[in-house]
Write a protein that holds these residues in place. Structure first.
Motif, mmCIF file in Angstrom:
data_model
loop_
_atom_site.group_PDB
_atom_site.id
_atom_site.type_symbol
_atom_site.label_atom_id
_atom_site.label_comp_id
_atom_site.label_asym_id
_atom_site.label_seq_id
_atom_site.Cartn_x
_atom_site.Cartn_y
_atom_site.Cartn_z
ATOM 1 N N ASP A 96 -97.559 12.808 70.058
ATOM 2 C CA ASP A 96 -98.216 11.950 69.070
ATOM 3 C C ASP A 96 -99.666 12.376 68.869
ATOM 4 O O ASP A 96 -100.175 13.276 69.550
ATOM 5 N N LYS A 97 -100.364 11.698 67.963
ATOM 6 C CA LYS A 97 -101.709 12.119 67.570
ATOM 7 C C LYS A 97 -102.736 11.931 68.689
ATOM 8 O O LYS A 97 -103.826 12.511 68.654
ATOM 9 N N THR A 98 -102.399 11.121 69.689
ATOM 10 C CA THR A 98 -103.311 10.929 70.821
ATOM 11 C C THR A 98 -103.130 11.997 71.892
ATOM 12 O O THR A 98 -103.880 12.043 72.868
ATOM 13 N N GLY A 99 -102.092 12.845 71.733
ATOM 14 C CA GLY A 99 -101.823 13.886 72.716
ATOM 15 C C GLY A 99 -100.784 13.497 73.743
ATOM 16 O O GLY A 99 -100.497 14.269 74.675
ATOM 17 N N LYS A 100 -100.181 12.324 73.575
ATOM 18 C CA LYS A 100 -99.149 11.879 74.508
ATOM 19 C C LYS A 100 -97.820 12.576 74.204
ATOM 20 O O LYS A 100 -97.386 12.629 73.064
ATOM 21 N N VAL A 129 -96.055 19.771 64.137
ATOM 22 C CA VAL A 129 -96.371 20.005 62.738
ATOM 23 C C VAL A 129 -97.177 18.843 62.164
ATOM 24 O O VAL A 129 -98.082 19.029 61.350
ATOM 25 N N SER A 130 -96.895 17.619 62.619
ATOM 26 C CA SER A 130 -97.529 16.433 62.033
ATOM 27 C C SER A 130 -98.997 16.285 62.384
ATOM 28 O O SER A 130 -99.792 15.786 61.583
ATOM 29 N N ASN A 131 -99.396 16.718 63.563
ATOM 30 C CA ASN A 131 -100.792 16.526 63.972
ATOM 31 C C ASN A 131 -101.497 17.789 64.467
ATOM 32 O O ASN A 131 -102.690 17.746 64.772
#
Length: 210
Positions: A96-100, A129-131
């Protein structure tokens, strides 16, 4: 005697003459025969200070086996694939965008679409690809998303006997053992040193996006 070699015909007496040729002329012909029996045209001369390796059969240039073997894999470098990594435990790997780093059962989840790029032979970098975050592994075997590409983002990709892929950290090991990307039965990442190559949690199928 010398009439047998066409290249030495101008040094040899006519084969029809029955008288034996002079000894000096015979020696000259023998010397010419020895020279002509040297390396065949097109063969590779030995390199200075090195013994030549086996030359590939049918090759018209001077390519040694070791060099040809190395060059044959160059086309793999830079190869890019868009895939979703589906684990044997039925989860898609996602960042995810937080790096999790986590696992999801949602097939078309945006954070699970990965760009898998070959950075060298058998070594890949995996990026969301998303972040744009890279899959990375810490020295302790923890998976996380890295903003920048670095040595911790390199993984050895191997196709196992069951057709699944495994991804082991290229940089880090634990007690001499490889540490693998792994999702447990609840879809949570496992520490790299707790996973083994034969564990289903380390097995992933790179699936084409639908």
């Amino acid at each position: 005697m010398c009439g047998w070699t066409a290249s030495a015909a101008h040094l040899c007496p006519d084969a029809a003459v029955s008288a034996p040729p002079p000894a000096s002329l015979t020696l000259a012909c023998l010397a010419l025969l020895v020279v002509s029996a040297g390396p065949a045209a097109g063969a590779c001369p030995p390199r200075a200070g090195h013994q030549p390796l086996q030359v590939l059969a049918g090759s018209s240039n001077c390519s040694w086996t070791l060099e040809r073997h190395t060059r044959s894999y160059n086309h793999l470098e830079g190869d890019v694939r868009l895939r979703r990594l589906y684990s044997a435990n039925k989860f898609f790997l996602c960042i995810d965008k937080t790096g999790k780093v986590d696992g999801t059962r949602r097939k078309n989840y945006a954070d699970s679409l990965m760009e898998i790029r070959s950075v060298s032979v058998g070594v890949v970098a995996i990026k969301s690809v998303s972040n744009g975050l890279y899959l990375a592994m810490s020295k302790k075997g923890t998976l996380f998303g890295s903003v920048k590409y670095n040595p911790s983002c390199r993984f050895k990709e191997r196709i196992e006997e069951n057709g699944y892929n495994t991804y082991a950290s290229l940089r880090w090991k634990h007690g001499g053992r490889q540490m693998f990307v792994s999702l447990n039965g609840r879809g949570k990442p496992r520490r790299g040193h707790k996973a083994r190559r034969r564990h289903p949690s380390t097995h992933f199928l790179p699936m084409l996006p639908s």
